[in-house]
Scaffold this motif. Structure first.
Motif, short mmCIF file in Angstrom:
data_model
loop_
_atom_site.label_atom_id
_atom_site.label_comp_id
_atom_site.label_asym_id
_atom_site.label_seq_id
_atom_site.Cartn_x
_atom_site.Cartn_y
_atom_site.Cartn_z
N ARG A 1 82.98 83.03 25.61
CA ARG A 1 82.58 83.16 27.02
C ARG A 1 83.33 84.32 27.68
O ARG A 1 83.91 84.18 28.75
CB ARG A 1 82.83 81.86 27.77
N GLN B 1 86.96 82.16 28.26
CA GLN B 1 87.02 80.71 28.37
C GLN B 1 86.63 80.08 27.05
O GLN B 1 85.57 79.48 26.93
CB GLN B 1 86.09 80.24 29.50
N PRO B 2 87.49 80.22 26.06
CA PRO B 2 87.15 79.62 24.77
C PRO B 2 87.53 78.15 24.75
O PRO B 2 87.87 77.57 25.77
CB PRO B 2 88.01 80.42 23.80
N ALA B 3 87.50 77.58 23.56
CA ALA B 3 87.89 76.17 23.45
C ALA B 3 89.38 76.01 23.62
O ALA B 3 89.85 74.96 24.03
CB ALA B 3 87.48 75.66 22.08
#
Lengths: 518, 337
Positions: A482, A493-495
């Protein structure tokens, strides 16, 4: 007490008996005699000097002989030999060496020459002055009968005008003297059809072996060049920018001109063995034979293909570096346009052609093949000791410790290590992934739980800027990064974390010291 | 007979007409058990034209919510306290009270033994059943739209997000939860050894013990946990979610439900009451919190996990290391000569 006495008595008897037996068997007198002789000779030697030979009747056993240093004695004897004797010995040595080196082939040649000379004695000799005008001036190499002026060997009349040939078939005539018949597995077509004179001049030539044309290659390419008159299908283009050196020098380096046991008239199996014959001995080149054999991870194109070396390389000449058949990346993609299984672990290699087609942002070596080296910049097509035949180490894991392994990564062949090791930096050259002056690469990559490069970046191609992946895989789940870029920064905005923004000009986040330790 | 049939028809008609006009509180059902911090309140407003709702949980503050016009249904969430919760729902039209309802529900705790078991008055009720979901399907898409192994590019696309978004408002969040991979990672609808009695009652039941699902990502622990001699009870059961909140936590980045010392002492209450390890003659015990951990390089505070391994250990008392036989040797770790 009695029992003890009996035991002692019996033991004493046994020992005494054994001693007596030994004494009786050994001839003491002989021993004494021998010792006497030896001492006598030694004393004599001392008295009379070492020059005189003193015969001894003493028998020397084999064991004693072994102890005597033979080579030392031989050296001592050698000092006495004169210079002349030495020369003679040397001569004998060389002769024996020569005699050993004469092979079957040489013997055959010698026999052949004698044969022609014998015949020439019978023939009527034409003097060189009497030869027809067309043979003048004479060339470098002359056919032996022609040199002798023994025209009658081939022609009917030995007059100034050459008459008919003795035999109707040219082969019968040639083979009269050149008895080595060419009957191997694969024959050159002119040889098969008996057209010796297509290549050879029967009288004289400037080339060795009485060949026609300016050079060997010139002669061969007369028939084998593209667009030849005879419509021969086996063509060779030698006009490429990159040429195979032996091919440029002479075709005969690899090919037999008459007949051979291997396809394409090659001297050895042309797929690989012939190549490796030279490419294991060349200076400044890697010993390819050893490399291919010893390497841990092997390229299927070499080990598992039909054409082996020729799968990628052209043996003669092309316009691409390394005499490759196509441009390097295209060459690789000609196989990697489908899912290929690797030999070592059965891991499926991705369909690279499709991947590159889908994702327009390519890694620079792939984009700029001539300058950066294409796929071979990172992968060694001849195999490597690192997985995925990479030239240096890399990882398949999510985490990699920077201090221990990451510095050896293939990435840092081109990219500077500073990019990940500098905690604070203000220059765009080192990295643009900064929040203010905090190097976010350092933050992500540092320490035991540092992430490997491949977690965020796709090494080959991507739709997103900076070769960022769309998904990073963790625990078998694909999480989107993201990434949203701005002019002076971006957000992610990853995991791994919630949405964080970064900006090179205006620092957006506060960093505690603990963050860098994790 | 005639009188009876007339009466029944009259009742039916009155019920039908009344239902269409009258307000109904659909959720919470009442007498049910929750394990989460939030409970959804669903109101069927019908054609009443209500303008605001005032809710109060227990003795907490009453919160006012205005209802947008032309709404048949109105949903919102209320925060629960551990234990028994009384939810008061008052629906107003202007200043006039249209509807009043009180529902008592129970919020259990995963760790506190006192709150773990409720009285028989409460029982577990599941909502995600095809019959019950029909009411919501007018507005919400009730189908699961996750793709296994691939997270949403935009998390609001998830059909779970619409109602369950308060779950992921914490500071530290677990990746599968924030990416709304609910049904594919944990809430698979399967049941485990501890909740077999609820089998098939909900589409999105999670198996209890959950460990197998955890290990699919946290592979490192799979080998570690069952390779050592002693195991902590929840680890042995495979119920990671007793101490860790699988959705997220405000307190620690390990998603613990409480701070370490408080978390441990909810079960090990004797360590809270009495002094731990040793006591001096004055009655002062060895500290278990509030001082610096001498072995920590980063200057962390001393907690239970400074000495004990909360998961597994090869040593007695679940100690982090082995210093030789004899209890006192462990003291040497900090109390050097």
């Amino acid at each position: 007490m009695r029992a003890k006495d009996i035991v002692f008595l019996t033991l004493f008897l046994i020992v005494a008996g054994a001693g007596l037996y030994l004494v009786t068997t050994v001839d003491v007198t002989k021993k004494i005699e021998r010792a006497q002789m030896i001492t006598k000779s030694i004393i004599h030697g001392i008295m009379e000097g070492p020059h005189e030979y003193f015969p001894t009747h003493a028998e020397i056993s084999e064991e004693e002989l072994k102890e005597i240093n033979v080579s030392k004695i031989a050296e001592e004897i050698g000092k006495g030999i004169t210079v002349k004797k030495k020369e003679k010995l040397f001569e004998i040595k060389q002769r024996t060496k020569e005699a050993l080196e004469i092979t079957k082939q040489k013997l055959q040649e010698e026999v052949k020459l004698k044969h022609t000379k014998a015949k020439a004695r019978v023939a009527k000799i034409v003097r060189l002055e009497d030869l027809p005008q067309k043979f003048k001036p004479l060339k470098k190499v002359l056919h032996e009968p022609f040199k002798m002026g023994a025209c009658e060997l081939c022609h009917v009349s030995a007059s100034s005008k050459p008459g008919k040939l003795i035999e109707k078939k040219i082969t019968d005539l040639c083979y009269r003297c050149h008895k080595v018949r060419y009957g191997n597995k694969f024959n050159h077509k002119p040889v098969k059809q008996g057209r010796c004179l297509d290549c050879h001049d029967p009288h004289q030539s400037n080339l060795n072996n009485l060949l026609k044309g300016k050079s060997v290659n010139d002669l061969c390419l007369k028939c084998h060049k593209p667009g030849n008159k005879k419509k021969i299908k086996k063509i060779v283009n030698m006009k490429g920018a990159y040429k195979h050196k032996p091919a440029e020098k002479s075709c005969v380096e690899c090919h037999e001109p008459h007949s051979a046991g291997f396809k394409k008239l090659l001297k050895d199996d042309g797929k690989m063995n012939l190549c490796l014959d030279c490419h294991s001995k060349l200076e400044k080149h890697v010993d390819m034979k050893k490399w291919i054999k010893d390497v841990k991870y092997k390229h299927g194109a070499i080990t598992d293909s039909k054409r082996k070396c020729l799968e990628c390389h052209n043996p003669h000449s092309t316009n691409h570096k390394g005499i490759l058949r196509k441009q390097q990346v295209k060459m690789c993609l000609s196989c990697h346009n489908k899912v290929v299984k690797s030999d070592e672990d059965g891991y499926e290699l991705m369909n690279m052609a499709e991947h590159l087609k889908k994702n327009p942002n390519w890694h620079k070596p792939i984009k700029d093949v001539k300058k950066e080296g294409g796929c071979a910049a990172c992968h060694n097509p001849h195999g490597s000791n690192h997985f995925s035949i990479l030239r240096r180490s890399y990882t398949t894991d999510f985490y990699a410790d920077i201090a221990k392994v990451k510095k050896d990564f293939i990435c840092f062949k081109c990219h500077e290590v500073k990019k990940i090791t500098d905690k604070m930096t203000a220059s765009d050259k080192v990295t643009k992934f900064r929040d203010g002056e905090v190097n976010l690469h350092f933050l992500h990559v540092n320490n035991k739980k540092g992430r490997a490069c491949r977690v965020c970046h796709d090494e080959h191609a991507s739709k997103y800027p900076h070769l960022l992946r769309r998904y990073t895989e963790f625990g078998g789940i694909k999480f989107p990064l993201r990434y949203v870029g701005t002019k002076t920064g971006g957000s992610c905005q990853p995991a791994c974390h919630k949405k964080y923004e970064y900006d090179r000009v205006k620092q957006k986040n506060k960093f505690s010291e603990d963050v860098f330790r994790k | 007979m005639r009188r009876a049939t007339f009466f029944i028809v009259f009742v039916l008609i009155s019920v039908l007409f009344g239902a269409s006009k009258e307000i109904e509180l659909i959720k919470p059902y009442g007498q049910d058990i929750y394990l989460t911090r939030f409970a959804a309140v669903v109101l069927n407003l019908g054609e009443s034209g209500a303008t605001k709702v005032v809710t109060k949980v227990g003795e907490g503050e009453s919160i006012e919510r205005t209802i947008p016009s032309d709404r048949d249904f109105f949903c919102f969430t209320v925060e629960l306290v551990e234990g028994v919760n009384k939810i008061y729902v008052n629906v107003y039209k202007g200043d006039r009270v249209l509807y009043k309802a009180v529902r008592t529900i129970y919020r259990g705790s995963m760790i506190d033994k006192k709150l773990k078991y409720s009285t028989k008055f409460f029982h577990k009720q599941f909502f995600h059943q095809t019959e019950k979901e029909k009411i919501c399907s007018k507005c919400h898409n009730m189908k699961m739209n996750e793709q296994k192994g691939v997270a949403f590019e935009n998390i609001t696309e998830s059909n779970c997000f619409g109602c369950h978004y308060p779950v992921t408002t914490d500071k530290y969040l677990h990746a599968p939860a924030t990416n709304w991979l609910c049904a594919t990672s944990c809430h698979t609808g399967k049941s485990g050894r501890f909740n077999n009695r609820y089998k098939g009652e909900s589409k999105y039941l999670y198996p209890d013990p959950i460990a197998a699902n955890c290990f699919s990502c946290h592979k490192k622990f799979k080998e570690k946990f069952y390779g050592e001699k002693y195991r902590h009870e929840p680890v042995d059961d495979g119920r990671c979610n007793r101490c860790h909140d699988p959705h997220g936590s405000d307190i620690s980045n390990k998603f613990l439900r409480k701070k370490v010392w408080y978390l441990c002492t909810t079960c090990h209450t004797d360590k809270k009451r009495k002094g731990h390890v040793v006591r001096t003659f004055s009655g002062k015990a060895h500290p278990t919190k509030g001082v610096k951990d001498p072995t920590s390089k980063e200057g962390k505070e001393l907690t239970c996990i400074s000495c004990h391994n909360p998961h597994v250990s090869n040593n007695g008392y679940m100690l982090r290391g082995y210093m030789g036989s004899g209890r006192m040797l462990w003291c040497k770790r900090c109390h050097k000569k």
